[in-house]
Design a protein around this motif. Structure first.
Motif, PDB file in Angstrom:
ATOM      1  N   TYR A  61      28.400  50.870  80.146  1.00  0.00           N
ATOM      2  CA  TYR A  61      29.120  49.647  80.510  1.00  0.00           C
ATOM      3  C   TYR A  61      29.929  49.809  81.789  1.00  0.00           C
ATOM      4  O   TYR A  61      30.388  48.828  82.364  1.00  0.00           O
ATOM      5  CB  TYR A  61      30.014  49.166  79.361  1.00  0.00           C
ATOM      6  CG  TYR A  61      30.915  50.234  78.764  1.00  0.00           C
ATOM      7  CD1 TYR A  61      32.019  50.709  79.448  1.00  0.00           C
ATOM      8  CD2 TYR A  61      30.652  50.750  77.502  1.00  0.00           C
ATOM      9  CE1 TYR A  61      32.838  51.688  78.904  1.00  0.00           C
ATOM     10  CE2 TYR A  61      31.468  51.723  76.940  1.00  0.00           C
ATOM     11  CZ  TYR A  61      32.564  52.184  77.650  1.00  0.00           C
ATOM     12  OH  TYR A  61      33.367  53.157  77.115  1.00  0.00           O
ATOM     13  N   ASN A 193      27.397  41.690  73.085  1.00  0.00           N
ATOM     14  CA  ASN A 193      28.737  41.814  73.673  1.00  0.00           C
ATOM     15  C   ASN A 193      29.309  40.480  74.150  1.00  0.00           C
ATOM     16  O   ASN A 193      30.476  40.411  74.556  1.00  0.00           O
ATOM     17  CB  ASN A 193      28.758  42.847  74.805  1.00  0.00           C
ATOM     18  CG  ASN A 193      27.891  42.472  75.996  1.00  0.00           C
ATOM     19  OD1 ASN A 193      27.724  41.307  76.336  1.00  0.00           O
ATOM     20  ND2 ASN A 193      27.325  43.485  76.660  1.00  0.00           N
ATOM     21  N   GLY A 211      27.905  48.177  76.214  1.00  0.00           N
ATOM     22  CA  GLY A 211      26.936  47.996  77.277  1.00  0.00           C
ATOM     23  C   GLY A 211      25.548  47.748  76.722  1.00  0.00           C
ATOM     24  O   GLY A 211      25.378  47.170  75.646  1.00  0.00           O
ATOM     25  N   SER A 271      36.204  51.313  76.512  1.00  0.00           N
ATOM     26  CA  SER A 271      35.621  50.369  77.467  1.00  0.00           C
ATOM     27  C   SER A 271      36.703  49.761  78.351  1.00  0.00           C
ATOM     28  O   SER A 271      36.535  49.631  79.579  1.00  0.00           O
ATOM     29  CB  SER A 271      34.871  49.273  76.710  1.00  0.00           C
ATOM     30  OG  SER A 271      34.428  48.260  77.580  1.00  0.00           O
ATOM     31  N   SER A 290      30.976  47.857  89.477  1.00  0.00           N
ATOM     32  CA  SER A 290      31.128  48.775  88.351  1.00  0.00           C
ATOM     33  C   SER A 290      31.941  49.978  88.785  1.00  0.00           C
ATOM     34  O   SER A 290      32.125  50.243  89.984  1.00  0.00           O
ATOM     35  CB  SER A 290      29.761  49.244  87.844  1.00  0.00           C
ATOM     36  OG  SER A 290      29.139  50.088  88.810  1.00  0.00           O
TER      37      SER A 290
END
Length: 432
Positions: A61, A193, A211, A271, A290
């Motif tokens: 993720y 998610n 993720g 996360s 990211s």
């Protein structure tokens, strides 16, 4: 429909022949249980495997890399379409079921029923007017909450079944957003998610901030090989064949790695830590999609991010805690390429060192280990393993060990009561 025939078809697609009888029994039980929902026999059947994560703990993720495979245990799904908008889903093993109205009425469920409700609601939301009515039975020989992603396998299997039965893959909305297996895996992850996928609007999902590693392994797994992927977006990096004389032995600790209640909070905090690091970077530097993109953006990016962490306060996070989260991500992400290289050379010693380092970092930096998984990883070498490591979300779950093929049975028998031998297995597939 016959379980033995289905199991043989899976062997033809790469399932180890030693799993035939267990798999055939699973399907025969599912077919028998279908009579609780429908007087006619089921018309379709699917296989969805569990997932083995070799390296890549809590990296996907954040845009990092993982090394994954499908395992020879998983979920058998059998189903038929209905003439109305009701989706009836039942666990063939314990007779639990749920009746869902795909026309829009939602209720509050817990446990696996919540996951089923989320799948039905998301498909109805993204593909309005689709006829989702179906009777579905699932059976699993995968230990629940064992770190092998049984919850994601349920999401994937139910989604695959309903997409197939409702003809959703032929719709314009699907074709505009999902063009291949990797994108299908990404969409199924977003069902779980809650994130938006392309033009397919998101919702609350099941409540976990995960993720797409699990879903990719299940949808894109390669028999006999481990697969390396990077994420955000999902990219296939390479496959590496498991050496012929290596075998995985997987031990379930018996402590359920739940993603609900307080365990969900602990899972989500990991996360959230990577998300906090990315927010700090994006507030001070050029926007990155990211954490992996941020830390890889320049040779000094990591040092710059560390300075930002030390000089900027984040509610609920100390600078030391955020740096530990960063350190874990960087180390675990780097292990994937090193592991591919070691496996391609069949280098037992190098693979073992990587596994030991990954386990120690999970304990000291990630903080997602329990005494049971620590003990299993520590004792595996005493029973003939040359590498061992916990995997998955943590806070319970399982440990993998690698050993020589000739020693696999002995390791499985002596190491722990709940074990099975695994070779990388076929991905999710329609078998009838």
């Amino acid at each position: 429909m016959n379980g033995q025939l289905i199991a043989q078809r899976l062997v033809e697609r790469g399932l180890d022949a030693s799993s035939v009888e267990d798999t055939a029994t699973l399907y025969n039980q599912a077919i028998g249980a279908f009579g609780r929902l429908n007087a006619d026999p089921p018309r379709h059947a699917w296989w969805v495997p569990g997932r083995l994560e070799v390296f890549g703990k809590h990296t996907d993720y954040a845009g990092g890399r993982t090394l994954v495979a499908a395992v020879p245990r998983g979920f058998a799904f059998v189903a038929s379409s209905r003439g109305d908008d009701i989706v009836r889903v039942a666990d063939g093993r314990d007779a639990q079921d749920v009746c869902l109205d795909s026309s829009g009425t939602r209720k509050t469920f817990t446990g696996w029923r919540h996951y089923a409700e989320v799948v039905v609601a998301r498909l109805a939301r993204n593909f309005p007017g689709a006829h989702l009515g179906a009777d579905v039975i699932f059976m699993s020989n995968l230990p629940r909450a064992s770190g092998m992603s049984s919850s994601s396998a349920l999401v994937v299997g139910l989604a695959i079944a309903l997409v197939r039965l409702a003809g959703i893959a032929a719709r314009d909305e699907w074709r505009a957003n999902i063009r291949n297996a990797i994108e299908a895996a990404g969409y199924f992850a977003c069902i779980e998610n809650g994130m938006t996928f392309g033009g397919l609007e998101g919702d609350a999902g099941v409540g976990t901030h995960g993720g797409s590693e699990d879903h990719v392994a299940m949808i894109c797994g390669v028999p006999g090989a481990l697969s390396a992927y990077s994420f955000v977006p999902i990219r296939h990096l390479c496959d590496v064949t498991l050496p012929a004389d290596w075998r995985f032995v997987i031990a379930s600790s018996g402590v359920r790695a739940e993603k609900t209640g307080s365990s969900q909070d602990a899972y989500n905090r990991l996360s959230d830590g990577s998300a906090a690091l990315l927010r700090l970077w994006n507030a001070a530097e050029t926007t990155a999609p990211s954490l992996a993109a941020a830390t890889g953006s320049s040779p000094d990016a990591v040092a710059r991010l560390r300075r930002i962490v030390r000089n900027t306060g984040v509610p609920g996070w100390s600078p030391d805690a955020l740096e530990r989260r960063l350190d874990h991500f960087l180390r675990e992400d780097a292990r994937v390429a090193a592991a591919v290289e070691a496996m391609s050379r069949a280098d037992r010693a190098a693979f073992g060192r990587l596994a030991t380092a990954s386990q120690l970092d999970a304990e000291a930096l990630l903080g997602n280990q329990i005494a049971d998984t620590v003990a299993l990883a520590r004792t595996a070498p005493d029973h003939g393993a040359f590498a061992a490591c916990s995997f998955g979300a943590g806070f319970g779950g399982s440990v993998w060990a690698l050993t020589d093929r000739a020693q696999a049975d002995a390791l499985a028998a002596s190491w722990h009561a709940a074990t099975f031998i695994a070779t990388p297995s076929p991905a999710a597939t329609e078998v009838v």
